[in-house]
Design a protein around this motif. Structure first.
Motif, PDB file in Angstrom:
ATOM      1  N   GLY A 135      -8.523  26.846  21.826  1.00  0.00           N
ATOM      2  CA  GLY A 135      -7.974  25.534  21.611  1.00  0.00           C
ATOM      3  C   GLY A 135      -8.982  24.507  21.128  1.00  0.00           C
ATOM      4  O   GLY A 135      -8.702  23.311  21.156  1.00  0.00           O
ATOM      5  N   ASP A 136     -10.168  24.942  20.706  1.00  0.00           N
ATOM      6  CA  ASP A 136     -11.171  24.010  20.204  1.00  0.00           C
ATOM      7  C   ASP A 136     -10.620  23.194  19.043  1.00  0.00           C
ATOM      8  O   ASP A 136      -9.929  23.716  18.174  1.00  0.00           O
ATOM      9  CB  ASP A 136     -12.401  24.769  19.678  1.00  0.00           C
ATOM     10  CG  ASP A 136     -13.205  25.445  20.775  1.00  0.00           C
ATOM     11  OD1 ASP A 136     -13.302  24.874  21.868  1.00  0.00           O
ATOM     12  OD2 ASP A 136     -13.736  26.533  20.522  1.00  0.00           O
ATOM     13  N   THR A 137     -10.933  21.905  19.004  1.00  0.00           N
ATOM     14  CA  THR A 137     -10.741  21.132  17.791  1.00  0.00           C
ATOM     15  C   THR A 137     -12.086  21.067  17.087  1.00  0.00           C
ATOM     16  O   THR A 137     -13.146  21.299  17.687  1.00  0.00           O
ATOM     17  CB  THR A 137     -10.261  19.709  18.087  1.00  0.00           C
ATOM     18  OG1 THR A 137     -11.338  18.975  18.715  1.00  0.00           O
ATOM     19  CG2 THR A 137      -9.035  19.717  18.989  1.00  0.00           C
ATOM     20  N   ALA A 138     -12.055  20.737  15.792  1.00  0.00           N
ATOM     21  CA  ALA A 138     -13.292  20.695  15.021  1.00  0.00           C
ATOM     22  C   ALA A 138     -14.280  19.698  15.621  1.00  0.00           C
ATOM     23  O   ALA A 138     -15.469  19.984  15.754  1.00  0.00           O
ATOM     24  CB  ALA A 138     -12.979  20.356  13.568  1.00  0.00           C
ATOM     25  N   GLU A 139     -13.791  18.527  16.003  1.00  0.00           N
ATOM     26  CA  GLU A 139     -14.700  17.497  16.512  1.00  0.00           C
ATOM     27  C   GLU A 139     -15.269  17.878  17.878  1.00  0.00           C
ATOM     28  O   GLU A 139     -16.445  17.662  18.162  1.00  0.00           O
ATOM     29  CB  GLU A 139     -13.975  16.154  16.584  1.00  0.00           C
ATOM     30  CG  GLU A 139     -13.634  15.583  15.219  1.00  0.00           C
ATOM     31  CD  GLU A 139     -14.847  15.498  14.295  1.00  0.00           C
ATOM     32  OE1 GLU A 139     -15.884  14.954  14.713  1.00  0.00           O
ATOM     33  OE2 GLU A 139     -14.742  15.989  13.153  1.00  0.00           O
TER      34      GLU A 139
END
Length: 198
Positions: free
Chosen positions: A3-7
């Motif tokens: 579930g990582d987001t880029a930021e």
């Protein structure tokens, strides 16, 4: 982790100290990407100048890479378009004849998570032997010149290039087909990828 987001992931990477005992100038992970990046560049590791400025390919090799890609230096450094995720995120220090290889811990720790966050990548530029060995493992026994000359076999997903450091001047002199065949095809593919971003 999926579930990582880029930021969020960039923040985690920039706080990494995994290789600190081995880094002569200390850890300073340098990456560039966003959720909308269309083209990925996988290089070797930041050089000393890049370590100082904190901007990936912020040196003569970056100028040459942008020229090869057919884009401006500023466009190369636009994370909305280009991800720069090298095999090592920190400056590894000097060795005889150049910099040390990228730390071996880095790419296995981070790359898979980075690619899971970047769903819009259409082309990955493999700049140099380290990136090519990792992402084109079936060609490990090939010379780099052979990979680059046979670039069409890896399109549309990958394109292998020499690293754009000063030594590439000699490579281009010894292999005139690079400028005559590889660069026009590279620029065409880059333009296609960037057109979809507009």
């Amino acid at each position: 982790m999926s579930g990582d987001t880029a930021e969020q992931l960039k923040g985690e990477i920039r706080a990494c100290t995994l290789c600190a005992p081995h880094l002569p100038l200390g850890p300073k992970p340098i990456v560039q990407f966003s959720a909308t990046s269309r083209i990925a560049v996988i290089g070797q590791a930041p050089g000393r100048i890049t370590h100082e400025t904190g901007l990936a390919f912020d040196d003569k090799s970056g100028v040459r890479l942008a020229e090869w890609l057919g884009v401006s230096f500023e466009t190369l450094h636009d994370p909305e378009l280009f991800a720069i995720v090298s095999m090592g995120f920190c400056y590894p220090g000097k060795a005889s004849g150049g910099d040390k290889p990228p730390r071996p811990e880095c790419a296995p720790t981070w790359h898979e998570r980075v690619w899971r966050t970047l769903e819009n990548i259409e082309l990955t530029v493999l700049a140099g032997a380290h990136a090519q060995a990792a992402y084109l493992p079936e060609t490990r026994r090939w010379r780099m010149a052979d990979r680059v000359e046979r670039f069409r076999e890896f399109l549309p997903r990958y394109i292998p290039l020499p690293h754009p450091a000063w030594r590439s001047t000699l490579f281009m002199r010894q292999h005139p087909w690079f400028e005559g065949e590889v660069l026009p095809a590279l620029r065409k593919r880059v333009a296609e990828c960037l057109q979809t971003a507009t």
